[in-house]
Design a protein around this motif. Structure first.
Motif, short mmCIF file in Angstrom:
data_model
loop_
_atom_site.label_atom_id
_atom_site.label_comp_id
_atom_site.label_asym_id
_atom_site.label_seq_id
_atom_site.Cartn_x
_atom_site.Cartn_y
_atom_site.Cartn_z
N UNK A 303 34.34 32.91 54.20
CA UNK A 303 35.21 32.16 54.10
C UNK A 303 36.76 32.65 53.86
N UNK A 304 37.01 34.30 54.18
CA UNK A 304 37.91 34.99 53.66
C UNK A 304 38.26 35.79 54.95
N UNK A 305 39.52 35.87 55.29
CA UNK A 305 40.07 36.63 56.58
C UNK A 305 41.06 37.64 56.13
N UNK A 307 44.13 40.04 57.46
CA UNK A 307 44.90 40.48 58.53
C UNK A 307 45.92 41.53 58.30
N UNK A 308 45.73 42.55 58.96
CA UNK A 308 46.56 43.59 58.49
C UNK A 308 46.91 43.90 57.28
N UNK A 322 39.05 28.27 52.82
CA UNK A 322 39.31 29.48 53.50
C UNK A 322 40.47 30.11 53.05
N UNK A 323 40.47 31.38 52.84
CA UNK A 323 41.49 32.07 52.42
C UNK A 323 41.79 33.22 53.30
N UNK A 324 43.13 33.57 53.73
CA UNK A 324 43.76 34.39 54.41
C UNK A 324 44.57 35.25 53.90
N UNK A 325 44.59 36.53 54.07
CA UNK A 325 45.63 37.60 53.72
C UNK A 325 46.41 38.07 54.81
N UNK A 326 47.45 38.25 54.62
CA UNK A 326 48.21 38.83 55.85
C UNK A 326 49.29 39.89 55.24
N UNK A 327 49.12 41.19 55.63
CA UNK A 327 50.05 42.40 55.46
C UNK A 327 50.01 42.61 53.94
N UNK A 328 48.77 42.46 53.32
CA UNK A 328 48.65 42.66 51.81
C UNK A 328 48.45 44.29 51.68
N UNK A 331 46.05 44.43 46.75
CA UNK A 331 46.11 43.09 46.31
C UNK A 331 44.60 42.27 46.18
N UNK A 333 42.73 38.35 45.74
CA UNK A 333 43.05 37.13 45.55
C UNK A 333 41.83 36.46 45.51
#
Lengths: 481, 481
Positions: A303-305, A307-308, A322-328, A331, A333
């Motif tokens: 359930x976690x994605x 990205x970069x 669903x949890x999505x991280x971008x450019x982290x 971090x 979460x």
């Protein structure tokens, strides 16, 4: 074969792993790593016979120390793990580790002074069970000589979050060594120096001793604890299989750790070094580290994605989230259905500030989960409207809710799994999947699960007020008011 | 008084504001800023009489262009805002702005060639309504001379996300000026140079013209659009008050913006500069900027708490959801009940990657919300179990679900607000708050709201299969299959 009673300390209410760990259901009861909860894994690690390199270890049923709120969680989780609790001692309030360990030791010594006890927190991660059993086996010699054995972890980084044990010589091959002194959590420089010296181990808070020797150590070094704890045991009362320590006597015991109260003063101490993996999971950064980050430093749950991202922990704690991280970078979460924490990885120890902030705004997420565990099972509120509430209710096989009535609401019950026995005023009926019952306002009613499988029902409440406190209890097998 | 028909473009399905904007319910229909949705605010901005500095503006009921999926959302939201739609044209598929604007112009010109039209996106933010009305009023002169008027926004930063309008002289006092050319989205250097020159405005995508002049411009500059759009209008059919453009003809229209198709070629163009605040809310960074960050750069919603953060956007989009940020810098985190986005602020334009990733793993959160809007109201799934599902269902006053049956499930309905008229096989009953109805597997049934207030009921489904596609429809006032 040595017969050792595991003493599982299970009263903690850690907030540093919020939102997954909350006061009402703290981290030891949560499946933080893998499918079992930390408590279940701790109990399983100290369960079984003919363990250790030469089959020389055998564990008795565990003695669990916990508080009143968690007592049914303890028995439920041990039951699911297939482990029979030897005894569950209820601490009237948390007084740190010293009084709890003495209570356990004294309780065991009363029936067998020669009994061996292994005290362990129930919220740590020790993945290499066989290696851990081998370390315990190495501690049996000193214990039989009347020594108190503590276990020290080989440090692999200059950790400032742990206490240390200083040995009188470099850590050797795992054989028991003499302890020079306990060292408080250090600053970064001191931690670097200790790591470099090779004479230091992390203090894991795990102890082994003969029960009578542990009692003697308290009597010698901590008489101010000894008297109230003995009194609390003497006046303890049995309640549905739990042993409740006497609150008045218990309140006289100082709030102090066993390190301060006994271990720093005792001279019959040995240390068994343990070079296997170990963590106290003292924060989300530790969870990230123990979860095996990939080459980019990423840990994601189902359930976690990511990205970069780099050096990032992303966890979804719900099937429907669903949890999505971008450019982290750096971090963490963590999202549950009702709360989300997003923090810089370096601030893992400040997560308690989130809990404090939510307490200040009286948000229920500070301490409670939507799913509320009760002796008979659990319920969760699915939706609350102006004049209605919908709950999902799960009742364990053989369990029963109290006989009760409400002043302000009627209830519709629809059974969706298993079979319920329902009392409404004078009428008792069996209600099974796809059947419903109406409980009028004011009717005296009870819900039971007479079956062999869990019973789940949907409750739709309607009325001017749908709060939990609109309840009149007439009878309760769990002796609640 | 000039009488202007607002033409609201409402077919977009922006993914850059995921998780709050999704294909099934995109950003224009969401209360992103304040209590009204962007669409409602856009309609209200262009609503009323005797507006403008001298009371010289009056707006006719809006003409809305949208797609089939959004048609009931459009009428519901206009209804809630108390605004009567003049006409709702349904685009069979999105073909960018040019065909849509020509369809609107042609539709208006058919009844009144002199009609004035103001074309505006329905997902922009223009907080200073009076200033905006003044700008529109300044455009009336050129429009009456047969010119096409476009509105240009005074840039306050070297934005690379917008197109620009180049004037033949520095931007002056707000009076209409001649347009030199359209400029595509620039790189950072070019954007800096344009900002410094003073001859450039942002292209807001807002146009005003006489309907007949707009049609003429298309006829002159975009005959390849003109023919199919005229055919799609000629073959359009009326359906429950909506005007459905003919799909076959519409499919022949090129997918192109009005800028490319007409504006870059037309010579009768004027630009009205507008110095008020404006944003297309093209990403979460824009939402952060328009939400008025505090001195530390923090924007938090109700239900969001920032601890030791800087330049951070934290939004909770649910009453039952708390989000806490600790030690964050340049981070945006947006949480709904079923999805969480956490991203570096610089990556706002990459949010579409989150949607793509979720589509690839077939997560419903990519495109749909738990709350599913239908012509008659909405429903949301509260919980799904092995053999059951619980839904909350809201039915508008006067609305009705289709007459239907299911092969695999029974349903229990409990009314919690309002009154339902329920048909089960041959029996029709009125069911009000705190009453329930059972719909056996296979029974032909319908739910209606005969009342004057919304009706809410809880539906508990039980059966071997509880998917949406187990439905046989016999009659449907909304002509669905």
């Amino acid at each position: 074969m040595a017969h050792i009673t595991p003493v599982l300390l299970c009263g903690g209410s850690g907030t540093r792993l919020w939102p997954l760990s909350r006061k009402s259901y703290p981290k030891q009861f949560v499946p933080l790593m893998g499918k079992e909860t930390l408590f279940q894994a701790s109990a399983r690690r100290l369960h079984g016979q003919e363990l250790g390199p030469d089959g020389e270890l055998g564990f008795a049923p565990p003695l669990v120390l916990t508080n009143s709120d968690f007592r049914f969680i303890v028995t439920e989780q041990l039951g699911l793990a297939g482990i029979d609790p030897g005894a569950v001692l209820i601490e009237p309030e948390g007084r740190n580790t010293a009084p709890a360990i003495l209570a356990a030791a004294s309780h065991l010594a009363a029936s067998d002074p020669e009994a061996l006890m292994l005290v362990a927190p129930s919220d740590h991660v020790v993945p290499e069970t066989a290696a851990f059993h081998a370390a315990i086996a190495r501690g049996l010699g000193p214990v039989r000589e009347g020594r108190l054995v503590t276990f020290g972890i080989h440090p692999d980084r200059p950790e400032t979050g742990y206490g240390y044990l200083e040995l009188d010589a470099p850590v050797a091959d795992g054989a028991p060594q003499a302890l020079l002194r306990f060292v408080e959590k250090p600053d970064a420089n001191r931690a670097e120096a200790m790591l470099a010296s090779g004479n230091f181990l992390w203090n894991a808070g795990i102890f082994m001793a003969r029960a009578a020797d542990m009692v003697s150590a308290f009597r010698a070094h901590a008489p101010e604890i000894f008297a109230p704890v003995e009194a609390a045991l003497a006046a303890a009362r049995t309640d549905l299989g739990f042993l409740r320590l006497d609150p008045e006597a218990w309140a006289q015991a100082p709030d102090i750790s066993i390190d301060y109260a006994v271990m720093e003063k005792a001279e019959n101490l040995s240390v068994v070094p343990f070079s296997g993996e170990w963590s106290d999971l003292g924060g989300w950064d530790a969870v990230w580290r123990e979860s095996g980050p990939d080459e980019d430093g990423i840990v994601t749950s189902h359930g976690a994605t990511a990205i970069d991202c780099r050096n990032t922990l992303l966890r979804s704690e719900s099937d429907r989230l669903e949890i999505v991280g971008i450019g982290l970078d750096n971090i963490m979460a963590i999202a549950t259905g009702d709360a989300v924490l997003v923090a810089d990885m370096s601030r893992a120890q400040d997560v308690k500030k989130a809990v404090e902030a939510l307490k200040a705004k009286e948000a229920p997420q500070a301490t409670a989960f939507p799913k509320d565990h009760r002796p008979w099972g659990w319920f969760e509120s699915l939706v609350v409207g102006g004049r209605f509430q919908v709950k999902r209710i799960m009742v364990h096989p053989g369990a029963a809710l109290s006989l009760q009535s409400h002043h302000h609401r009627s209830e519709h019950w629809i059974v969706v799994e298993g079979t319920a026995r329902v009392t409404v005023d004078d009428k008792v009926t069996l209600v099974t999947e796809n059947q419903s019952v109406y409980v009028p306002l004011g009717a005296v009613h009870r819900m039971e699960n007479p079956g062999k499988v869990p019973m789940v029902l949907i409750e739709v409440q309607t009325g001017a007020y749908v709060g939990e406190d609109d309840i009149l209890r007439y009878e309760d097998v769990y002796a609640r008011n």
